[in-house]
Design an enzyme around this catalytic site. Structure first.
Site, PDB file in Angstrom:
ATOM      1  N   HIS A 236       0.870  -1.162   0.080  1.00 46.94           N
ATOM      2  CA  HIS A 236      -0.079   0.014   0.012  1.00 46.94           C
ATOM      3  C   HIS A 236       0.762   1.207   0.035  1.00 46.94           C
ATOM      4  O   HIS A 236       1.788   1.231   0.241  1.00 46.94           O
ATOM      5  CB  HIS A 236      -1.011   0.114   1.300  1.00 46.94           C
ATOM      6  N   ASP A 363      -3.926 -19.100  11.963  1.00 50.66           N
ATOM      7  CA  ASP A 363      -2.901 -19.690  12.784  1.00 50.66           C
ATOM      8  C   ASP A 363      -3.069 -19.462  14.069  1.00 50.66           C
ATOM      9  O   ASP A 363      -2.700 -18.275  14.624  1.00 50.66           O
ATOM     10  CB  ASP A 363      -1.577 -19.420  12.252  1.00 50.66           C
ATOM     11  N   SER A 378       2.021  -5.334   6.964  1.00 51.23           N
ATOM     12  CA  SER A 378       1.739  -4.992   5.395  1.00 51.23           C
ATOM     13  C   SER A 378       2.888  -5.320   4.517  1.00 51.23           C
ATOM     14  O   SER A 378       3.994  -4.992   4.859  1.00 51.23           O
ATOM     15  CB  SER A 378       1.567  -3.456   5.270  1.00 51.23           C
TER      16      SER A 378
END
Length: 429
Positions: A236, A363, A378
């Site tokens: 991003h 998980d 990210s």
């Protein structure tokens, strides 16, 4: 006449019902599900085509598509081909197949420190200057300069950092001459004049603007191409913390980063990785682009994640499936670990777009450690069926276990890695 009108109306209603019902007939549904074109990489992967059973045969026209049986084909070599659906030897549907050169990249997962240097200097705020004989005012605001503007030049000379500004301000103040500024606002550039004012208390000339020339933070490496050493990270754009606008960069640097602790995410409050890094040490690459799909540049040398260090094929957006996958990321120190996730949804995209996938952390170890997706994660690469298919980009604030992902093909495109070059060559020939 009335009877004829009634008959016509009933016939119209029946026809409408038939037309509306057609898509619900299973054979027709299957026929409509056959794509007109298949675009994929020549990496021995299976072509995803509808199977109609023994009554319908599918034949390939070229050897670059290898038939395993009458309903299963593998993408073997780059090139164009065609598949024909046949019933009793008669063709009923043609599918154009384009096989691209198999691009392989090495997945990342490493925690990185990021420093961006802005193009010019970024205006992040106004402040008042107390002049000798005047009321407090902001010279910058009087010059119609807004927060988010970028000062590119002063008196015709390029400005690269904040240190470049002060000498011009002092000289203009002493000579009582206005500064001639070249300013960028969005896509437009304009000129304005700004007269520095001497602060009555600090005895220095001021322009009434808060400015910034750099930004720093942490993120995750997504991939790099071993031959060119081009990389992509974050997934991003990096925006300025004050203006909330994307930072237009002059250049930048990425370094190794050590995760020291993690603040867990809760509903309404995203978590965050805490990390330390030095911009003077452990430089591993440059930053040349800050885009909606992440940051991009070139590495100085090969880096390893200790988990998946071999080149891996990529999965195009239409090849991503709902179901289990893996991510690579760091939650302690510099150790890259592998964690289970689920791809909840994936939108096949024909044109570059962000937020193409919804990812859920499954998980138990990662959920216990982080609560889900946290800031700094990210860019963590998403792996499915031994292919890198994307990267995590955003967390859902009201559900930290889930967030968005971006498809890898758009990150590759932003990095300057042309996965469509084979197709382009064929069109040009």
């Amino acid at each position: 006449m009335r009877q004829k009108d009634k008959i016509r109306n009933w016939i119209g209603i029946l026809l409408l019902i038939v037309v509306m019902a057609i898509p619900f007939f299973t054979p027709l549904q299957k026929y409509l599900s056959i794509p007109n074109e298949i675009l994929t990489l020549a990496n021995e992967s299976r072509l995803d085509i509808p199977n109609f059973g023994d009554a319908v045969e599918v034949n390939a026209t070229d050897d670059n598509v290898q038939a395993i049986n009458s309903s299963e084909f593998h993408a073997k070599e780059p090139g164009d081909s065609k598949l024909f659906y046949e019933v009793a030897g008669l063709p009923v549907k043609k599918v154009n197949v384009s096989l691209l050169d198999d691009i392989k990249v090495i997945p990342g997962g490493q925690s990185i420190g990021v420093q961006l240097h802005t193009l010019g200097v970024l205006v992040v705020g106004h402040h008042l200057v107390n002049g000798k004989d005047e009321e407090a005012s902001s010279p910058g605001e009087d010059a119609k300069i807004k927060v988010g503007d970028i000062i590119l030049k002063i008196n015709g000379k390029p400005i690269k950092n904040m240190e470049d500004v002060k000498p011009y301000v002092e000289k203009a103040g002493k000579e009582n001459k206005p500064l001639k500024l070249t300013v960028k606002r969005g896509k437009e550039k304009f000129s304005t004049k700004l007269q520095p004012v001497k602060d009555n208390k600090e005895k220095e000339y001021r322009i009434g603007l808060y400015i910034r020339d750099s930004a720093a933070g942490i993120g995750t490496m997504s991939f790099y191409e071993p031959k060119s050493k081009k990389y992509g990270a974050l997934g991003h754009v990096i925006s300025d913390m004050d203006t909330k606008k994307p930072i237009e960069i002059h250049d930048g640097t990425i370094v190794r980063s050590n995760v020291t602790s993690i603040e867990k995410g809760n509903n309404g409050t995203p978590g965050e990785k805490q990390a330390k890094f030095s911009m003077e040490k452990d430089k591993i690459g440059s930053i040349t682009k800050n885009s909606p799909f992440g940051i991009f540049g070139e590495l100085n040398s090969t880096i390893k994640n200790g988990k998946m260090d071999e080149p891996m094929s990529v999965g195009l957006s239409h090849e991503v499936k709902e179901g289990p996958a893996k991510i690579l990321t760091v939650v302690d120190g510099e150790k890259v670990e592998e964690f289970d996730v689920e791809i909840v949804s994936s939108v096949p995209q024909k044109f570059p777009a962000t937020k193409g996938m919804v990812i859920k952390i499954t998980d138990p170890k990662l959920l216990k450690k982080t609560g889900g997706i946290v800031q700094g994660m990210s860019g963590s690469p998403i792996i499915q069926d031994d292919k890198i298919v994307g990267a995590i980009t955003h967390v859902f604030v009201n559900d930290p276990t889930s967030g968005y992902g971006v498809h890898i093909e758009w990150m590759l495109q932003e990095a300057g890695i042309d996965i469509y070059k084979k197709k382009d060559k064929q069109k040009a020939s």
